[in-house]
Motif scaffolding. Structure first.
Motif, mmCIF file in Angstrom:
data_model
loop_
_atom_site.group_PDB
_atom_site.id
_atom_site.type_symbol
_atom_site.label_atom_id
_atom_site.label_comp_id
_atom_site.label_asym_id
_atom_site.label_seq_id
_atom_site.Cartn_x
_atom_site.Cartn_y
_atom_site.Cartn_z
ATOM 1 N N GLY A 1 -18.430 0.145 -4.729
ATOM 2 C CA GLY A 1 -19.463 1.166 -4.773
ATOM 3 C C GLY A 1 -18.908 2.555 -4.527
ATOM 4 O O GLY A 1 -19.526 3.547 -4.884
ATOM 5 N N ASP A 2 -17.756 2.646 -3.876
ATOM 6 C CA ASP A 2 -17.102 3.936 -3.702
ATOM 7 C C ASP A 2 -16.542 4.413 -5.039
ATOM 8 O O ASP A 2 -16.323 3.629 -5.953
ATOM 9 N N HIS A 3 -16.289 5.699 -5.126
ATOM 10 C CA HIS A 3 -15.712 6.252 -6.344
ATOM 11 C C HIS A 3 -14.422 6.984 -6.013
ATOM 12 O O HIS A 3 -14.291 7.584 -4.946
ATOM 13 N N PHE A 4 -13.482 6.959 -6.956
ATOM 14 C CA PHE A 4 -12.254 7.726 -6.817
ATOM 15 C C PHE A 4 -12.554 9.185 -7.176
ATOM 16 O O PHE A 4 -13.339 9.451 -8.082
ATOM 17 N N LYS A 5 -11.881 10.117 -6.496
ATOM 18 C CA LYS A 5 -12.074 11.531 -6.828
ATOM 19 C C LYS A 5 -11.606 11.798 -8.256
ATOM 20 O O LYS A 5 -12.294 12.423 -9.051
ATOM 21 N N ASP A 6 -10.402 11.348 -8.547
ATOM 22 C CA ASP A 6 -9.813 11.515 -9.873
ATOM 23 C C ASP A 6 -8.665 10.522 -9.992
ATOM 24 O O ASP A 6 -8.449 9.691 -9.100
ATOM 25 N N ARG A 7 -7.912 10.602 -11.080
ATOM 26 C CA ARG A 7 -6.849 9.620 -11.306
ATOM 27 C C ARG A 7 -5.711 9.748 -10.293
ATOM 28 O O ARG A 7 -5.128 8.745 -9.882
ATOM 29 N N ALA A 8 -5.401 10.982 -9.887
ATOM 30 C CA ALA A 8 -4.330 11.168 -8.900
ATOM 31 C C ALA A 8 -4.709 10.526 -7.565
ATOM 32 O O ALA A 8 -3.889 9.869 -6.918
ATOM 33 N N HIS A 9 -5.948 10.704 -7.160
ATOM 34 C CA HIS A 9 -6.441 10.100 -5.916
ATOM 35 C C HIS A 9 -6.385 8.574 -6.016
ATOM 36 O O HIS A 9 -5.950 7.897 -5.072
ATOM 37 N N ALA A 10 -6.781 8.036 -7.160
ATOM 38 C CA ALA A 10 -6.726 6.587 -7.364
ATOM 39 C C ALA A 10 -5.288 6.078 -7.256
ATOM 40 O O ALA A 10 -5.029 5.023 -6.667
ATOM 41 N N GLY A 11 -4.348 6.848 -7.809
ATOM 42 C CA GLY A 11 -2.943 6.459 -7.739
ATOM 43 C C GLY A 11 -2.405 6.461 -6.325
ATOM 44 O O GLY A 11 -1.618 5.586 -5.940
ATOM 45 N N GLN A 12 -2.853 7.424 -5.527
ATOM 46 C CA GLN A 12 -2.418 7.486 -4.125
ATOM 47 C C GLN A 12 -2.899 6.262 -3.349
ATOM 48 O O GLN A 12 -2.160 5.678 -2.558
ATOM 49 N N LEU A 13 -4.141 5.864 -3.589
ATOM 50 C CA LEU A 13 -4.685 4.680 -2.923
ATOM 51 C C LEU A 13 -3.996 3.404 -3.412
ATOM 52 O O LEU A 13 -3.724 2.485 -2.627
ATOM 53 N N LEU A 14 -3.691 3.370 -4.705
ATOM 54 C CA LEU A 14 -3.007 2.212 -5.268
ATOM 55 C C LEU A 14 -1.604 2.076 -4.674
ATOM 56 O O LEU A 14 -1.131 0.961 -4.402
ATOM 57 N N ALA A 15 -0.943 3.201 -4.458
ATOM 58 C CA ALA A 15 0.407 3.189 -3.883
ATOM 59 C C ALA A 15 0.415 2.566 -2.492
ATOM 60 O O ALA A 15 1.392 1.893 -2.107
ATOM 61 N N GLU A 16 -0.664 2.758 -1.742
ATOM 62 C CA GLU A 16 -0.743 2.164 -0.408
ATOM 63 C C GLU A 16 -0.701 0.641 -0.480
ATOM 64 O O GLU A 16 -0.088 -0.012 0.370
ATOM 65 N N ARG A 17 -1.327 0.078 -1.496
ATOM 66 C CA ARG A 17 -1.330 -1.372 -1.679
ATOM 67 C C ARG A 17 0.008 -1.878 -2.228
ATOM 68 O O ARG A 17 0.279 -3.082 -2.181
ATOM 69 N N LEU A 18 0.802 -0.980 -2.781
ATOM 70 C CA LEU A 18 2.086 -1.347 -3.370
ATOM 71 C C LEU A 18 3.257 -0.897 -2.494
ATOM 72 O O LEU A 18 4.396 -0.827 -2.952
ATOM 73 N N SER A 19 2.991 -0.625 -1.238
ATOM 74 C CA SER A 19 3.989 -0.014 -0.355
ATOM 75 C C SER A 19 5.247 -0.857 -0.170
ATOM 76 O O SER A 19 6.320 -0.327 0.133
ATOM 77 N N GLU A 20 5.145 -2.168 -0.382
ATOM 78 C CA GLU A 20 6.327 -3.032 -0.224
ATOM 79 C C GLU A 20 7.416 -2.704 -1.246
ATOM 80 O O GLU A 20 8.583 -3.074 -1.071
#
Length: 221
Positions: A4-23
């Motif tokens: 239900g949350d929304h990403f601000k834009d594609r860069a913001h989405a990428g930053q959040l995705l990077a957190e899940r890929l931190s390994e």
């Protein structure tokens, strides 16, 4: 990310995705391959946050005749083609229409390759951890084509990552790769654009600029 949350834009989405890929951060064998055009700002943000190599994976959706927004399949470099099963048999589309769309989109792949890469050789994929990134997963057709292209080069590990996706499409892709990372698979998914507050079309110029930044950073590192 809560559904239900929304990403601000594609860069913001990428930053959040990077957190899940931190390994994967800081590992020299890791390569982020983004799908142009919309996947490039997402993939660039991921690669920048993780400190890994960045490039593009050229694939194109095959749009349904008269309804181009709906994917009947996709094509990728090297002539890889993925087409939804049963389309011709059901009378929804002709073989000729599929061939015409294929020819048109392969020509666009060639155009973009010259425009984006400017003669720069493609990155080595064999034996590496390859993470394919897009801005979202609707039918998953273009990502399936990208997966087939990468598999031909025998990577050591293949990951698909996206901020948001249709549950069925994400599940189908998960069966094709070593790891599937998707921040949200919301019930009632209709379009990727729903999940971004700002979802302007990414231009060729923006893709070129982000690639130039990434390649310049690699040269200096």
């Amino acid at each position: 990310m809560a559904i239900g949350d929304h990403f601000k834009d594609r860069a913001h989405a990428g930053q959040l995705l990077a957190e899940r890929l931190s390994e994967y951060a800081g590992k020299p064998d890791v390569l982020i391959l983004a799908l142009p055009r919309g996947g490039v700002p997402v993939g660039f943000a991921v690669a920048k946050a993780l400190g890994v190599e960045f490039d593009v994976m050229l694939v194109r959706k095959l749009g349904m005749p008269g309804h181009e927004e709906y994917a009947m399949g996709a094509v990728g470099a090297g002539g890889v083609r993925v087409v939804q099963a049963g389309l011709v048999e059901s009378g929804l589309v002709t073989k000729q229409a599929i061939e015409e769309a294929t020819e048109r989109e392969l020509a666009e792949i060639e155009r973009r390759d010259k425009l984006y890469r400017g003669g720069r050789p493609p990155p080595r994929l064999e034996g590496r951890t390859v993470i394919i990134v897009d801005d979202g997963i609707a039918t998953g057709a273009t990502l399936r084509a990208a997966v087939e292209v990468v598999k031909k080069s025998r990577p050591a590990r293949l990951v698909v990552a996206a901020p948001v996706g249709a549950p069925d499409s994400v599940a189908a892709l998960e069966a094709e790769v070593d790891e599937m990372v998707c921040l949200a698979t919301p019930f009632g998914f209709h379009a990727v654009s729903q999940w971004y507050r700002h979802f302007d079309q990414t231009s060729d110029a923006e893709v070129q600029d982000l690639l130039a930044l990434a390649w310049h950073a690699e040269k200096d590192s």
